[in-house]
Design an enzyme around this catalytic site. Structure first.
Site, PDB file in Angstrom:
ATOM      1  N   LYS A   1     -11.885  -5.602  12.055  1.00 14.18           N
ATOM      2  CA  LYS A   1     -12.719  -4.690  11.259  1.00 14.18           C
ATOM      3  C   LYS A   1     -14.103  -4.536  11.885  1.00 14.18           C
ATOM      4  O   LYS A   1     -14.687  -3.446  11.865  1.00 14.18           O
ATOM      5  CB  LYS A   1     -12.795  -5.200   9.816  1.00 14.18           C
ATOM      6  CG  LYS A   1     -11.431  -5.110   9.104  1.00 14.18           C
ATOM      7  CD  LYS A   1     -11.383  -5.957   7.839  1.00 14.18           C
ATOM      8  CE  LYS A   1     -10.042  -5.804   7.120  1.00 14.18           C
ATOM      9  NZ  LYS A   1      -9.860  -6.803   6.055  1.00 14.18           N
TER      10      LYS A   1
ATOM     11  N   ILE B   1     -13.377   0.523  -0.342  1.00 15.09           N
ATOM     12  CA  ILE B   1     -14.804   0.852  -0.212  1.00 15.09           C
ATOM     13  C   ILE B   1     -14.990   1.981   0.796  1.00 15.09           C
ATOM     14  O   ILE B   1     -14.549   1.875   1.946  1.00 15.09           O
ATOM     15  CB  ILE B   1     -15.624  -0.367   0.273  1.00 15.09           C
ATOM     16  CG1 ILE B   1     -15.412  -1.563  -0.642  1.00 15.09           C
ATOM     17  CG2 ILE B   1     -17.106  -0.008   0.377  1.00 15.09           C
ATOM     18  CD1 ILE B   1     -16.094  -2.841  -0.148  1.00 15.09           C
TER      19      ILE B   1
ATOM     20  N   VAL C   1       0.834  -1.202   0.000  1.00 12.61           N
ATOM     21  CA  VAL C   1       0.000   0.000   0.000  1.00 12.61           C
ATOM     22  C   VAL C   1       0.872   1.256   0.000  1.00 12.61           C
ATOM     23  O   VAL C   1       0.638   2.194  -0.777  1.00 12.61           O
ATOM     24  CB  VAL C   1      -0.965   0.009   1.214  1.00 12.61           C
ATOM     25  CG1 VAL C   1      -1.922   1.189   1.119  1.00 12.61           C
ATOM     26  CG2 VAL C   1      -1.752  -1.301   1.297  1.00 12.61           C
TER      27      VAL C   1
ATOM     28  N   GLY D   1      -1.820 -14.998  -4.278  1.00 15.97           N
ATOM     29  CA  GLY D   1      -1.366 -13.833  -3.529  1.00 15.97           C
ATOM     30  C   GLY D   1      -2.454 -13.156  -2.712  1.00 15.97           C
ATOM     31  O   GLY D   1      -2.251 -12.068  -2.198  1.00 15.97           O
TER      32      GLY D   1
ATOM     33  N   GLY E   1      -5.625  -4.940  -1.719  1.00 17.79           N
ATOM     34  CA  GLY E   1      -4.789  -4.631  -2.885  1.00 17.79           C
ATOM     35  C   GLY E   1      -4.143  -3.275  -2.718  1.00 17.79           C
ATOM     36  O   GLY E   1      -4.713  -2.372  -2.101  1.00 17.79           O
TER      37      GLY E   1
ATOM     38  N   ASP F   1      -8.766 -11.018  11.374  1.00 12.94           N
ATOM     39  CA  ASP F   1      -8.752  -9.789  10.564  1.00 12.94           C
ATOM     40  C   ASP F   1     -10.173  -9.214  10.485  1.00 12.94           C
ATOM     41  O   ASP F   1     -10.385  -8.013  10.678  1.00 12.94           O
ATOM     42  CB  ASP F   1      -8.201 -10.115   9.168  1.00 12.94           C
ATOM     43  CG  ASP F   1      -8.227  -8.922   8.234  1.00 12.94           C
ATOM     44  OD1 ASP F   1      -7.382  -8.016   8.398  1.00 12.94           O
ATOM     45  OD2 ASP F   1      -9.099  -8.882   7.344  1.00 12.94           O
TER      46      ASP F   1
HETATM   47  N1  NAD Z   1      -2.559  -4.870   1.481  1.00 12.52           N
HETATM   48  C1  NAD Z   1      -3.840  -4.616   1.601  1.00 12.52           C
HETATM   49  O1  NAD Z   1      -4.623  -4.999   0.752  1.00 12.52           O
HETATM   50  C2  NAD Z   1      -4.368  -3.849   2.784  1.00 12.52           C
HETATM   51  C3  NAD Z   1      -5.721  -3.507   2.802  1.00 12.52           C
HETATM   52  C4  NAD Z   1      -6.210  -2.769   3.888  1.00 12.52           C
HETATM   53  C5  NAD Z   1      -5.359  -2.419   4.911  1.00 12.52           C
HETATM   54  N2  NAD Z   1      -4.052  -2.784   4.861  1.00 12.52           N
HETATM   55  C6  NAD Z   1      -3.183  -2.371   5.961  1.00 12.52           C
HETATM   56  O2  NAD Z   1      -2.202  -1.478   5.493  1.00 12.52           O
HETATM   57  C7  NAD Z   1      -0.983  -1.659   6.196  1.00 12.52           C
HETATM   58  C8  NAD Z   1       0.128  -1.970   5.213  1.00 12.52           C
HETATM   59  O3  NAD Z   1      -0.190  -3.146   4.493  1.00 12.52           O
HETATM   60  P1  NAD Z   1       0.710  -3.669   3.298  1.00 12.52           P
HETATM   61  O4  NAD Z   1      -0.081  -4.703   2.608  1.00 12.52           O
HETATM   62  O5  NAD Z   1       1.256  -2.528   2.531  1.00 12.52           O
HETATM   63  O6  NAD Z   1       1.871  -4.383   4.114  1.00 12.52           O
HETATM   64  P2  NAD Z   1       3.354  -4.716   3.603  1.00 12.52           P
HETATM   65  O7  NAD Z   1       3.871  -5.777   4.499  1.00 12.52           O
HETATM   66  O8  NAD Z   1       3.368  -4.921   2.140  1.00 12.52           O
HETATM   67  O9  NAD Z   1       4.124  -3.334   3.890  1.00 12.52           O
HETATM   68  C9  NAD Z   1       4.559  -2.915   5.157  1.00 12.52           C
HETATM   69  C10 NAD Z   1       5.959  -2.356   4.943  1.00 12.52           C
HETATM   70  O10 NAD Z   1       6.370  -1.723   6.145  1.00 12.52           O
HETATM   71  C11 NAD Z   1       7.725  -2.066   6.366  1.00 12.52           C
HETATM   72  N3  NAD Z   1       8.017  -1.943   7.781  1.00 12.52           N
HETATM   73  C12 NAD Z   1       7.550  -2.719   8.790  1.00 12.52           C
HETATM   74  N4  NAD Z   1       8.056  -2.287   9.966  1.00 12.52           N
HETATM   75  C13 NAD Z   1       8.845  -1.231   9.689  1.00 12.52           C
HETATM   76  C14 NAD Z   1       9.614  -0.339  10.478  1.00 12.52           C
HETATM   77  N5  NAD Z   1       9.703  -0.505  11.786  1.00 12.52           N
HETATM   78  N6  NAD Z   1      10.277   0.656   9.853  1.00 12.52           N
HETATM   79  C15 NAD Z   1      10.202   0.819   8.520  1.00 12.52           C
HETATM   80  N7  NAD Z   1       9.481   0.024   7.716  1.00 12.52           N
HETATM   81  C16 NAD Z   1       8.819  -1.002   8.300  1.00 12.52           C
HETATM   82  C17 NAD Z   1       7.864  -3.480   5.843  1.00 12.52           C
HETATM   83  O11 NAD Z   1       9.207  -3.777   5.551  1.00 12.52           O
HETATM   84  C18 NAD Z   1       6.987  -3.429   4.593  1.00 12.52           C
HETATM   85  O12 NAD Z   1       7.712  -3.014   3.458  1.00 12.52           O
HETATM   86  C19 NAD Z   1      -1.265  -2.763   7.206  1.00 12.52           C
HETATM   87  O13 NAD Z   1      -1.657  -2.195   8.432  1.00 12.52           O
HETATM   88  C20 NAD Z   1      -2.414  -3.521   6.584  1.00 12.52           C
HETATM   89  O14 NAD Z   1      -3.217  -4.182   7.535  1.00 12.52           O
HETATM   90  C21 NAD Z   1      -3.538  -3.475   3.820  1.00 12.52           C
HETATM   91  N1  HSE Z   2      -5.914 -10.008   4.334  1.00 11.52           N
HETATM   92  C1  HSE Z   2      -6.938  -9.039   4.136  1.00 11.52           C
HETATM   93  C2  HSE Z   2      -6.360  -7.809   3.492  1.00 11.52           C
HETATM   94  C3  HSE Z   2      -7.260  -6.611   3.530  1.00 11.52           C
HETATM   95  O1  HSE Z   2      -7.453  -6.115   4.800  1.00 11.52           O
HETATM   96  C4  HSE Z   2      -8.033  -9.657   3.267  1.00 11.52           C
HETATM   97  O2  HSE Z   2      -7.889 -10.794   2.802  1.00 11.52           O
HETATM   98  O3  HSE Z   2      -9.067  -9.030   3.065  1.00 11.52           O
HETATM   99 NA    NA Z   3     -12.701   1.416   3.420  1.00  9.78          NA
END
Ligand code: NAD
Ligand code: HSE
Ligand code: NA
Length: 428
Positions: free
Chosen positions: A203, A134, A14, A185, A300, A199
């Site tokens: 939410k 959403i 993200v 993935g 995503g 999870d």
């Molecule tokens: N991926 C999704 O679809 C999605 C959807 C909704 C919410 N989220 C939320 O968004 C956040 C990020 O998700 P993501 O999928 O991008 O995760 P990710 O694991 O791809 O990215 C997190 C990044 O943060 C870095 N990181 C972790 N600890 C660190 C630190 N102490 N210092 C510096 N960098 C650090 C990691 O190396 C990694 O690159 C999470 O809280 C997740 O729950 C993700």
């Molecule tokens: N792991 C979560 C990512 C989004 O929060 C999912 O499958 O919906």
């Molecule tokens: Na939302």
């Protein structure tokens, strides 16, 4: 035009999309926000990691604290409880506003962090944390603030919806589909938080807190995952014109608010039954609005970044306009129901000895526990006498405690060979 310094913490799925949008769409974002949103730095763990060439290398830093201290707006996309929690608290204490997608942290410490934001006149927004792209948190807390929400039912985890949908459409077993979800993935390498419902429970905590103007805690949410759902459960649901979905449900009753996550039988004509693959949807019922449904990509990088950017622009607008933040609605006391007090309908599968008096004995137990039977179907007698038959009983609404007592008593009957499944039923 004013310039606001935006610190980005994390450059994963993200975060990297947020960085891309902040850099590529800077002029448009400035028009919308009324201020230049200057990406002042990106906190990462390792400066050596190869990253998107469009992001200037000079922006990366391993010193997250200094980055936070120089920022007007902090976007936290690290995930996990720490150091995310400590950095968000630091930013808010500095008076900087924070945008995060970290549902795990919010479910654990949302009340405390919201209070800290209010204390320091800062904003804390987290649309990305529930159902990704959403728009659901702002509709609940702004658009519906003149109404009274009575119930929320959401498909808020893409991984589990993908698995259940594939089991439904192909008849495959849970383990095979999970492997497929991992290969595509959708699921994490360790998908426990997805398949055990944690999870979705995080939410649900956030949704219920906003919808019912209360500070719910993760401990208020009853949580069951989908690991025990078998291909036979899915087939039985199908035969009954239903589909199994992992739902996050928050519902107001006369006694309080029940918040729960569990596999749920839905009739196929319910709008949530049409949510396929890894998509998310949230179904909201409000006294005056009636029924609403919000649908889209719940996960995503780019979709989630869209929600983060919406919050960032909204936060920037308020920083530009200045003045006091809107008064927060009086918080209601937490009236979370214990799981035993929650009422819903149930579908119970039993394998029984096919002999005289069995149905009457089972029905008597339901009656003794005041659990009313809505429908009963018998199938699969494998001989005229002495064989076994499958019974499927659907109940009217009753409490979890009455249902549990009923199932325990039924299971102890000699004629009952096995309780094959107990699933909750929602929707009409
Ligand atoms: N991926 C999704 O679809 C999605 C959807 C909704 C919410 N989220 C939320 O968004 C956040 C990020 O998700 P993501 O999928 O991008 O995760 P990710 O694991 O791809 O990215 C997190 C990044 O943060 C870095 N990181 C972790 N600890 C660190 C630190 N102490 N210092 C510096 N960098 C650090 C990691 O190396 C990694 O690159 C999470 O809280 C997740 O729950 C993700
Ligand atoms: N792991 C979560 C990512 C989004 O929060 C999912 O499958 O919906
Ligand atoms: Na939302």
């Amino acid at each position: 035009m004013k310039t606001l310094k935006v610190a980005l913490l994390g450059c994963g799925n993200v975060g990297s999309e947020v960085a891309r949008i902040l850099l590529a769409d800077a002029p448009v974002l400035a028009d919308r926000a009324g201020a230049n949103l200057e990406l002042s730095g990106i906190a990462v763990r390792n400066l050596e990691t190869k990253r998107d060439a469009q992001i200037p290398a000079a922006l990366f830093t391993t010193d997250a604290q200094s980055l936070v201290d120089g920022a007007d707006i902090v976007i936290e996309l690290l995930g996990g409880l720490e150091p995310a929690g400590e950095l968000i608290a630091r930013a808010l204490s500095n008076g900087a506003s924070v945008i995060t997608g970290n549902k795990a942290l919010l479910a654990a410490r949302g009340a405390e962090l919201n209070a800290l934001a209010i204390k320091h006149g800062a904003q804390l927004r987290y649309e990305a944390a529930v159902a990704g792209a959403i728009p659901i948190l702002r509709p609940i807390s702004d658009s519906l603030s003149g109404d009274r929400i009575t119930k929320i039912m959401g498909i808020v985890n893409g991984t589990t919806n993908f698995i259940l949908d594939a089991m439904d459409t192909t008849g495959a077993a849970f383990d095979d589909v999970l492997a497929q979800a991992q290969a595509l993935g959708y699921a994490e390498a360790d998908p426990t938080a997805d398949v055990e419902g944690h999870d979705a429970a995080a939410k649900a905590t956030i949704l219920a807190s906003l919808a019912f103007h209360t500070d719910f805690d993760l401990a208020d949410v009853h949580c069951e995952g989908i690991t025990k759902i078998t291909a036979a459960d899915v087939t039985a649901a199908k035969d009954a014109g239903m589909v199994i979905k992992l739902l996050a449900i928050a519902e107001r009753s006369a006694d309080g608010i029940g918040v729960r996550v569990h596999p749920t039988l839905l009739r196929r004509n319910h709008p949530l039954a049409a949510v396929h693959g890894a998509f998310n949807a949230v179904f909201v019922e409000a006294e005056n609005a009636g029924e609403l449904m919000f649908y889209g990509a719940g996960a995503g990088g780019a979709p989630t970044a869209s929600a983060v950017m919406g919050d960032t622009v909204a936060v920037a607008r308020r920083v530009v306009s200045g003045g006091p933040l809107p008064a927060v609605a009086a918080q209601q006391p937490n009236t979370a129901l214990s799981f035993e007090q929650i009422t819903t309908s149930y579908a119970i599968g039993l394998r029984v000895s096919d002999e005289p008096g069995v149905l009457a004995a089972i029905a008597a137990i339901f009656a003794a526990n005041s659990v009313s039977i809505e429908a009963l179907r018998q199938s699969g007698s494998d001989s005229v006498d002495g064989g076994s038959a499958m019974l499927r009983i659907v109940t009217h609404r009753s409490t979890e405690s009455a249902l549990a007592a009923t199932v325990a008593a039924v299971a102890s009957l000699d004629a009952v060979q096995e309780v094959t499944s107990v699933l909750r039923v929602e929707g009409n």
